[in-house]
Design a protein around this motif. Sequence first.
Motif: not given
Length: 239
Positions: A196-210
Amino acid sequence: MNAEDTRKALTRLYEDGWTQQQVENAAGVNTRTQRLIVNHRQDTVRHTTHAKVLSLIGKHPQGGGKTIAWPSTRRIQSLQAAGHSGRALAAMLEMSPEFISRLSLGRQDTITTVAADRIRELWDNLATKPVAGPPTATAKRLGWATPLDWDNIDNPDEHRPPLGKYIDLDAGHRRAAALILRHFSPEELPDHAPTRRHLTQIADGRADRTTVKFSQFLYLWGERANTRKRHLKERHDAA
């Protein structure tokens, strides 16, 4: 009568391994009429035509047993990576575009041996030829490999691209993550889902890669979340 039920019946027959020519031979509905119906270019059919198509439901063409779908899924994906659209592949295989879409996205666990053999034959014919054009949008987004990128496409332990490879996220990934968070509870998601944390980071633009694995999850489950959103809106509008 309205052609929708006949369209669905024809689609089911194609998924069960029937070719358009086999339907014509067995039921007397010519291939041109079938194409018009399944491609939404004919809105009405005769009751007799519908009855002829229905008479084949539950029957299988010769060799119509079932087999695992993932080798065929890989072949369809690789051909889309080589520039062949899903609709073009459906036409070459005499299958419905909807079936090819579900197969390419991994939503078919089994298919008939007839369908698998036809896909294998088409792949063998196209695999060594020059690419037909740029990859389809879905193939590009999910990083599907072309036929020549595979060492052995039938090896279940080989993955192209490797599932652990990292790719850059784009706006589509972020929209999908937001939809998944909004429309699915943690209990509804499979074990291989991102946290859930990684999904939130992706949705919020705080993750650049996966990883490729998570990118594929976002694409598939984002579509499911969008479908759930649409159904909720339809029920709300009807209330």
